[in-house]
Design a protein around this motif. Structure first.
Motif, PDB file in Angstrom:
ATOM      1  N   THR A   1       0.786  -1.208   0.114  1.00 38.13           N
ATOM      2  CA  THR A   1       0.007   0.105  -0.077  1.00 38.13           C
ATOM      3  C   THR A   1       0.831   1.111   0.087  1.00 38.13           C
ATOM      4  OG1 THR A   1      -0.314  -0.142   2.259  1.00 38.13           O
ATOM      5  CG2 THR A   1      -2.137  -1.164   1.031  1.00 38.13           C
ATOM      6  N   LYS A   2       2.041   1.333   0.177  1.00 35.58           N
ATOM      7  CA  LYS A   2       2.878   2.043  -0.018  1.00 35.58           C
ATOM      8  C   LYS A   2       3.452   2.821  -1.336  1.00 35.58           C
ATOM      9  CE  LYS A   2       5.447   1.750   4.172  1.00 35.58           C
ATOM     10  NZ  LYS A   2       6.971   1.196   4.912  1.00 35.58           N
TER      11      LYS A   2
ATOM     12  N   ILE B   1      -5.428   1.178   5.841  1.00 40.75           N
ATOM     13  CA  ILE B   1      -4.118   0.673   5.763  1.00 40.75           C
ATOM     14  C   ILE B   1      -3.733   1.694   4.796  1.00 40.75           C
ATOM     15  CG2 ILE B   1      -2.087  -0.643   5.387  1.00 40.75           C
ATOM     16  CD1 ILE B   1      -3.476  -1.239   8.044  1.00 40.75           C
ATOM     17  N   ALA B   2      -4.362   1.646   3.594  1.00 39.33           N
ATOM     18  CA  ALA B   2      -3.924   2.749   2.441  1.00 39.33           C
ATOM     19  C   ALA B   2      -3.935   3.939   2.583  1.00 39.33           C
ATOM     20  CB  ALA B   2      -4.836   2.165   1.201  1.00 39.33           C
ATOM     21  N   SER B   3      -5.022   4.249   3.202  1.00 34.68           N
ATOM     22  CA  SER B   3      -5.065   5.828   3.502  1.00 34.68           C
ATOM     23  C   SER B   3      -3.957   6.278   4.665  1.00 34.68           C
ATOM     24  CB  SER B   3      -6.313   6.225   4.252  1.00 34.68           C
ATOM     25  OG  SER B   3      -6.246   5.640   5.598  1.00 34.68           O
ATOM     26  N   GLU B   4      -3.562   5.435   5.657  1.00 38.75           N
ATOM     27  CA  GLU B   4      -2.422   5.733   6.218  1.00 38.75           C
ATOM     28  C   GLU B   4      -0.955   5.846   5.645  1.00 38.75           C
ATOM     29  OE1 GLU B   4      -2.487   2.204   9.214  1.00 38.75           O
ATOM     30  OE2 GLU B   4      -4.270   3.242  10.361  1.00 38.75           O
ATOM     31  N   ALA B   5      -1.007   4.777   4.455  1.00 46.01           N
ATOM     32  CA  ALA B   5       0.215   4.906   3.470  1.00 46.01           C
ATOM     33  C   ALA B   5       0.339   5.994   2.881  1.00 46.01           C
ATOM     34  CB  ALA B   5       0.332   3.492   2.833  1.00 46.01           C
ATOM     35  N   GLY B   6      -0.930   6.428   2.404  1.00 45.17           N
ATOM     36  CA  GLY B   6      -0.913   7.640   1.656  1.00 45.17           C
ATOM     37  C   GLY B   6      -0.705   8.904   2.134  1.00 45.17           C
ATOM     38  N   SER B   7      -0.553   8.933   3.383  1.00 46.24           N
ATOM     39  CA  SER B   7      -0.512  10.430   4.295  1.00 46.24           C
ATOM     40  C   SER B   7       0.720  10.683   4.562  1.00 46.24           C
ATOM     41  CB  SER B   7      -1.006  10.242   5.830  1.00 46.24           C
ATOM     42  OG  SER B   7      -2.236   9.592   5.829  1.00 46.24           O
TER      43      SER B   7
ATOM     44  N   ASP C   1     -14.764  -8.754   0.319  1.00 46.27           N
ATOM     45  CA  ASP C   1     -15.648  -8.854   1.704  1.00 46.27           C
ATOM     46  C   ASP C   1     -15.403  -7.372   2.107  1.00 46.27           C
ATOM     47  OD1 ASP C   1     -16.066 -10.367   4.204  1.00 46.27           O
ATOM     48  OD2 ASP C   1     -14.691  -9.163   4.914  1.00 46.27           O
ATOM     49  N   PRO C   2     -16.657  -6.888   2.794  1.00 43.46           N
ATOM     50  CA  PRO C   2     -16.485  -5.600   3.208  1.00 43.46           C
ATOM     51  C   PRO C   2     -15.701  -5.082   4.374  1.00 43.46           C
ATOM     52  CG  PRO C   2     -19.031  -6.473   3.055  1.00 43.46           C
ATOM     53  CD  PRO C   2     -17.883  -7.513   2.709  1.00 43.46           C
ATOM     54  N   GLU C   3     -15.418  -6.115   5.217  1.00 44.76           N
ATOM     55  CA  GLU C   3     -14.664  -5.749   6.250  1.00 44.76           C
ATOM     56  C   GLU C   3     -13.246  -5.665   5.903  1.00 44.76           C
ATOM     57  OE1 GLU C   3     -15.195  -8.379   9.614  1.00 44.76           O
ATOM     58  OE2 GLU C   3     -17.199  -8.043   9.751  1.00 44.76           O
ATOM     59  N   PHE C   4     -12.865  -6.730   5.099  1.00 49.35           N
ATOM     60  CA  PHE C   4     -11.691  -6.775   4.295  1.00 49.35           C
ATOM     61  C   PHE C   4     -11.422  -5.309   3.544  1.00 49.35           C
ATOM     62  CE2 PHE C   4      -9.022  -7.373   0.482  1.00 49.35           C
ATOM     63  CZ  PHE C   4      -7.743  -7.578   1.068  1.00 49.35           C
ATOM     64  N   SER C   5     -12.379  -4.871   2.871  1.00 45.14           N
ATOM     65  CA  SER C   5     -12.055  -3.748   1.930  1.00 45.14           C
ATOM     66  C   SER C   5     -12.002  -2.410   3.019  1.00 45.14           C
ATOM     67  CB  SER C   5     -13.431  -3.600   1.292  1.00 45.14           C
ATOM     68  OG  SER C   5     -13.686  -4.537   0.144  1.00 45.14           O
ATOM     69  N   ALA C   6     -12.750  -2.411   4.029  1.00 48.97           N
ATOM     70  CA  ALA C   6     -12.540  -1.396   4.976  1.00 48.97           C
ATOM     71  C   ALA C   6     -11.075  -1.379   5.693  1.00 48.97           C
ATOM     72  CB  ALA C   6     -13.607  -1.346   6.128  1.00 48.97           C
ATOM     73  N   TYR C   7     -10.592  -2.617   5.853  1.00 48.40           N
ATOM     74  CA  TYR C   7      -9.391  -2.656   6.668  1.00 48.40           C
ATOM     75  C   TYR C   7      -8.445  -1.981   5.385  1.00 48.40           C
ATOM     76  CZ  TYR C   7      -5.168  -4.837   8.341  1.00 48.40           C
ATOM     77  OH  TYR C   7      -3.887  -4.995   8.953  1.00 48.40           O
ATOM     78  N   MET C   8      -8.383  -2.657   4.188  1.00 50.85           N
ATOM     79  CA  MET C   8      -7.383  -2.264   3.165  1.00 50.85           C
ATOM     80  C   MET C   8      -7.543  -0.798   3.052  1.00 50.85           C
ATOM     81  SD  MET C   8      -5.561  -4.867   2.238  1.00 50.85           S
ATOM     82  CE  MET C   8      -4.771  -4.318   0.447  1.00 50.85           C
ATOM     83  N   LYS C   9      -8.617  -0.281   2.846  1.00 51.98           N
ATOM     84  CA  LYS C   9      -8.844   1.047   2.584  1.00 51.98           C
ATOM     85  C   LYS C   9      -7.924   1.933   4.060  1.00 51.98           C
ATOM     86  CE  LYS C   9     -12.658   0.702  -0.366  1.00 51.98           C
ATOM     87  NZ  LYS C   9     -14.203   0.972  -0.336  1.00 51.98           N
TER      88      LYS C   9
ATOM     89  N   PHE D   1      -0.399   0.845  -6.557  1.00 49.51           N
ATOM     90  CA  PHE D   1      -1.090  -0.056  -6.172  1.00 49.51           C
ATOM     91  C   PHE D   1      -2.314   0.620  -5.326  1.00 49.51           C
ATOM     92  CE2 PHE D   1      -2.239  -3.016  -2.319  1.00 49.51           C
ATOM     93  CZ  PHE D   1      -2.563  -4.181  -3.130  1.00 49.51           C
ATOM     94  N   ARG D   2      -2.065   1.699  -4.721  1.00 48.92           N
ATOM     95  CA  ARG D   2      -3.123   2.512  -3.791  1.00 48.92           C
ATOM     96  C   ARG D   2      -4.279   2.871  -4.904  1.00 48.92           C
ATOM     97  NH1 ARG D   2       0.723   4.911  -1.279  1.00 48.92           N
ATOM     98  NH2 ARG D   2       0.495   6.929  -2.349  1.00 48.92           N
ATOM     99  N   LYS D   3      -3.571   3.545  -5.838  1.00 52.93           N
ATOM    100  CA  LYS D   3      -4.805   3.946  -6.758  1.00 52.93           C
ATOM    101  C   LYS D   3      -5.578   2.748  -7.446  1.00 52.93           C
ATOM    102  CE  LYS D   3      -2.132   8.131  -8.337  1.00 52.93           C
ATOM    103  NZ  LYS D   3      -1.612   8.716  -9.489  1.00 52.93           N
TER     104      LYS D   3
END
Length: 156
Positions: free
Chosen positions: A123-124, A150-156, A140-148, A128-130
């Motif tokens: 996700t860094k 982590i991705a938002s943390e990596a994009g910050s 899976d909705p919970e997996f999608s939320a988890y990935m998003k 990949f983030r895009k």
């Protein structure tokens, strides 16, 4: 053998042997569960090793180093990269569903930590983030939320 002997024996079984048997059973079940978790983790690790072999076979995409720009890639290379990203997200989802829990035991935390490291590594990558929005569609909705998250943390 008298009735008193059999009565005393039944008390001994009830007071000592039965609880001991239950404790042994519970400990065996816990050990079996731990072995199953470790076996599952090993299978997932083998799948990630296979994924790394795929990266090696597609070294022209420079997915580990991240030096290749999409604009410098051919349409076929961009397509292969998206397929590889899709396989990676599927692998991450499988690991998430099989290993991740909100309230994990110490053992599961250890097993999950490696997968979280892999997820954070990928996700860094900006490309990949895009791609995640499309890649997570239908997952899976919970997996999608988890990935998003982590991705938002990596994009910050």
């Amino acid at each position: 053998m008298s009735l008193e002997f059999w009565e005393l024996s039944s008390y001994v079984v009830t007071v000592v042997a039965l609880p001991f048997g239950i404790i042994v059973y519970v400990l065996e079940q816990r050990k079996e569960r731990q072995n199953e978790d470790e076996e599952l983790y090993q299978r997932l690790s083998d799948e990630y090793a296979d994924f790394q072999q795929l990266l090696l076979k597609n070294a022209d995409l420079q997915l580990i180093s991240g030096h290749a720009l999409d604009s410098a890639m051919t349409d076929e290379q961009r397509e292969r990269k998206m397929i590889i990203f899709d396989l990676l997200v599927s692998l991450f989802e499988r690991a998430y569903i099989l290993v991740y829990e909100e309230d994990m035991s110490k053992q599961n935390q250890r097993l999950w930590a490696t997968w979280e490291d892999y997820i954070r590594f990928w996700t860094k990558r900006n490309d990949f983030r895009k791609s995640l929005h499309d890649l997570l569609d239908g997952e899976d909705p919970e997996f999608s939320a988890y990935m998003k998250k982590i991705a938002s943390e990596a994009g910050s």
